[in-house]
Design a protein around this motif. Structure first.
Motif, PDB file in Angstrom:
ATOM      1  N   UNK A  65       0.867  -1.179   0.000  1.00  0.00           N
ATOM      2  CA  UNK A  65       0.000   0.000   0.000  1.00  0.00           C
ATOM      3  C   UNK A  65       0.905   1.231   0.000  1.00  0.00           C
ATOM      4  N   UNK A  66       1.097   1.793  -1.176  1.00  0.00           N
ATOM      5  CA  UNK A  66       2.033   2.909  -1.331  1.00  0.00           C
ATOM      6  C   UNK A  66       1.461   4.211  -0.769  1.00  0.00           C
ATOM      7  N   UNK A  67       2.229   4.891   0.087  1.00  0.00           N
ATOM      8  CA  UNK A  67       1.827   6.234   0.517  1.00  0.00           C
ATOM      9  C   UNK A  67       2.400   7.290  -0.435  1.00  0.00           C
ATOM     10  N   UNK A  68       1.987   8.519  -0.245  1.00  0.00           N
ATOM     11  CA  UNK A  68       2.578   9.615  -1.000  1.00  0.00           C
ATOM     12  C   UNK A  68       4.027   9.832  -0.547  1.00  0.00           C
ATOM     13  N   UNK A  69       4.809  10.434  -1.436  1.00  0.00           N
ATOM     14  CA  UNK A  69       6.166  10.805  -1.077  1.00  0.00           C
ATOM     15  C   UNK A  69       7.220   9.772  -1.407  1.00  0.00           C
ATOM     16  N   UNK A  70       6.809   8.636  -1.986  1.00  0.00           N
ATOM     17  CA  UNK A  70       7.741   7.586  -2.393  1.00  0.00           C
ATOM     18  C   UNK A  70       7.635   7.378  -3.901  1.00  0.00           C
ATOM     19  N   UNK A  71       8.743   6.979  -4.515  1.00  0.00           N
ATOM     20  CA  UNK A  71       8.757   6.746  -5.956  1.00  0.00           C
ATOM     21  C   UNK A  71       8.902   5.261  -6.244  1.00  0.00           C
ATOM     22  N   UNK A 101       2.968   7.396  -9.472  1.00  0.00           N
ATOM     23  CA  UNK A 101       3.653   8.671  -9.314  1.00  0.00           C
ATOM     24  C   UNK A 101       3.934   8.963  -7.844  1.00  0.00           C
ATOM     25  N   UNK A 102       4.800   9.926  -7.612  1.00  0.00           N
ATOM     26  CA  UNK A 102       5.199  10.337  -6.268  1.00  0.00           C
ATOM     27  C   UNK A 102       3.990  10.660  -5.390  1.00  0.00           C
ATOM     28  N   UNK A 103       2.999  11.353  -5.956  1.00  0.00           N
ATOM     29  CA  UNK A 103       1.856  11.820  -5.169  1.00  0.00           C
ATOM     30  C   UNK A 103       0.636  10.910  -5.291  1.00  0.00           C
ATOM     31  N   UNK A 104       0.806   9.705  -5.842  1.00  0.00           N
ATOM     32  CA  UNK A 104      -0.290   8.752  -5.988  1.00  0.00           C
ATOM     33  C   UNK A 104      -0.140   7.647  -4.960  1.00  0.00           C
ATOM     34  N   UNK A 211      -7.695  -4.287   2.112  1.00  0.00           N
ATOM     35  CA  UNK A 211      -8.118  -3.193   2.991  1.00  0.00           C
ATOM     36  C   UNK A 211      -7.472  -3.254   4.371  1.00  0.00           C
ATOM     37  N   UNK A 212      -6.883  -4.404   4.716  1.00  0.00           N
ATOM     38  CA  UNK A 212      -6.223  -4.523   6.017  1.00  0.00           C
ATOM     39  C   UNK A 212      -4.841  -3.879   6.024  1.00  0.00           C
ATOM     40  N   UNK A 213      -4.326  -3.533   4.846  1.00  0.00           N
ATOM     41  CA  UNK A 213      -2.999  -2.927   4.759  1.00  0.00           C
ATOM     42  C   UNK A 213      -3.098  -1.411   4.918  1.00  0.00           C
ATOM     43  N   UNK A 214      -2.460  -0.869   5.933  1.00  0.00           N
ATOM     44  CA  UNK A 214      -2.354   0.578   6.070  1.00  0.00           C
ATOM     45  C   UNK A 214      -1.298   1.090   5.103  1.00  0.00           C
ATOM     46  N   UNK A 215      -1.271   2.390   4.881  1.00  0.00           N
ATOM     47  CA  UNK A 215      -0.252   2.958   4.003  1.00  0.00           C
ATOM     48  C   UNK A 215       1.141   2.581   4.505  1.00  0.00           C
ATOM     49  N   UNK A 216       1.980   2.122   3.573  1.00  0.00           N
ATOM     50  CA  UNK A 216       3.336   1.721   3.915  1.00  0.00           C
ATOM     51  C   UNK A 216       3.473   0.265   4.302  1.00  0.00           C
ATOM     52  N   UNK A 217       2.356  -0.443   4.479  1.00  0.00           N
ATOM     53  CA  UNK A 217       2.403  -1.860   4.843  1.00  0.00           C
ATOM     54  C   UNK A 217       2.349  -2.735   3.587  1.00  0.00           C
ATOM     55  N   UNK A 218       2.788  -3.986   3.745  1.00  0.00           N
ATOM     56  CA  UNK A 218       2.806  -4.911   2.620  1.00  0.00           C
ATOM     57  C   UNK A 218       2.618  -6.333   3.133  1.00  0.00           C
ATOM     58  N   UNK A 219       2.328  -7.238   2.193  1.00  0.00           N
ATOM     59  CA  UNK A 219       2.213  -8.658   2.536  1.00  0.00           C
ATOM     60  C   UNK A 219       2.489  -9.482   1.280  1.00  0.00           C
ATOM     61  N   UNK A 220       2.839 -10.773   1.452  1.00  0.00           N
ATOM     62  CA  UNK A 220       2.995 -11.648   0.283  1.00  0.00           C
ATOM     63  C   UNK A 220       1.651 -11.892  -0.395  1.00  0.00           C
ATOM     64  N   UNK A 221       1.683 -12.101  -1.694  1.00  0.00           N
ATOM     65  CA  UNK A 221       0.485 -12.530  -2.394  1.00  0.00           C
ATOM     66  C   UNK A 221       0.218 -14.005  -2.093  1.00  0.00           C
ATOM     67  N   UNK A 222      -1.041 -14.366  -2.109  1.00  0.00           N
ATOM     68  CA  UNK A 222      -1.395 -15.774  -1.978  1.00  0.00           C
ATOM     69  C   UNK A 222      -1.152 -16.479  -3.314  1.00  0.00           C
ATOM     70  N   UNK A 223      -1.122 -17.802  -3.280  1.00  0.00           N
ATOM     71  CA  UNK A 223      -0.952 -18.563  -4.523  1.00  0.00           C
ATOM     72  C   UNK A 223      -2.069 -18.236  -5.511  1.00  0.00           C
ATOM     73  N   UNK A 224      -3.293 -18.067  -5.012  1.00  0.00           N
ATOM     74  CA  UNK A 224      -4.424 -17.763  -5.893  1.00  0.00           C
ATOM     75  C   UNK A 224      -4.264 -16.383  -6.521  1.00  0.00           C
ATOM     76  N   UNK A 225      -3.766 -15.417  -5.761  1.00  0.00           N
ATOM     77  CA  UNK A 225      -3.565 -14.067  -6.298  1.00  0.00           C
ATOM     78  C   UNK A 225      -2.463 -14.061  -7.348  1.00  0.00           C
TER      79      UNK A 225
END
Length: 230
Positions: A65-71, A101-104, A211-225
């Motif tokens: 979940x990308x926050x603003x300010x990162x490229x 984009x940086x601001x997206x 939706x459980x991921x806050x900005x800046x958080x991440x997780x592995x994809x499942x096999x189905x994903x």
């Protein structure tokens, strides 16, 4: 596979560093110290580094979940890469399967599987991306029809591919596109004499941002994903 390649591919060590570890007798195969970097591994061989078993990592697939300010880049001297949001152990060897984009804000996919990311990003595969868009001014009445027909972007020879537009209210919409032109969403609304004031990517193909991921958080994809985008 060569022993030094196996170790480098499945750790944060370079091939040169692996060779130094082997010279110091820190690497064993089936309980025996091996110093030869070119030692050929069999499928059943057990490799240990400092007595800890080494296992093939395989390909990795993450959603962020990308926050603003990162490229979504590793060569921007002024802004931090989204890779800096990952733990050091997770960052090694990954690249972005599509950019924001940086601001997206929103969904970014990260992987070390080049063929998989090509399927996600190549225009030939028409992988749809859905964005939530906030506009400076109310949307014109014929926007849906114009986006479905394709709009002329400044500096482009051809119209955009058909895009799906859904109104939430006068200044908030959902837009689904299957291309990835430079600043495309912003340029499409500019073609309607409007301005994007906020932009968030909600989905890539059938894969929606968790939706459980806050900005800046991440997780592995499942096999189905992973399979859904293969």
């Amino acid at each position: 596979m060569r022993l030094d390649k196996f170790l480098a591919d499945n750790s944060d060590f370079s091939r040169a560093e692996v060779k130094r570890l082997m010279h110091k007798e820190r690497v064993t195969v089936n309980g025996e110290v091996v110093k030869d970097p070119g030692f050929k591994l069999g499928e059943a061989d057990q490799v240990c580094l400092d007595d800890e078993p080494m296992r093939a990592m395989g390909n990795r697939y993450l959603m962020l979940h990308k926050p603003k300010g990162y490229v979504c880049s590793t060569d921007d001297p002024e802004h931090a890469s989204v890779l800096m949001l990952l733990e050091d152990r997770d960052r090694f060897g990954l690249h972005m399967a599509g950019r924001l984009d940086l601001d997206t804000t929103g969904l970014v996919l990260l992987t070390d599987d080049g063929q998989w990311s090509h399927k996600v990003t190549s225009p030939k595969h028409d992988c749809p991306k859905r964005y939530r868009v906030w506009l400076a001014d109310p949307l014109v009445e014929d926007a849906e029809a114009r986006f479905q027909e394709g709009v002329q972007l400044r500096g482009e020879r051809h119209l955009t591919k058909p895009a799906q537009l859904e109104r939430i209210d006068a200044c908030e919409v959902l837009l689904t596109i299957s291309e990835g032109k430079y600043h495309q969403v912003k340029r499409m609304f500019a073609a309607l004499d409007n301005k994007v004031v906020d932009l968030h990517r909600e989905a890539i193909g059938p894969l929606e941002l968790d939706p459980a991921l806050a900005e800046g958080e991440y997780r592995p994809l499942t096999d189905a994903e992973i399979a859904a985008l293969s």
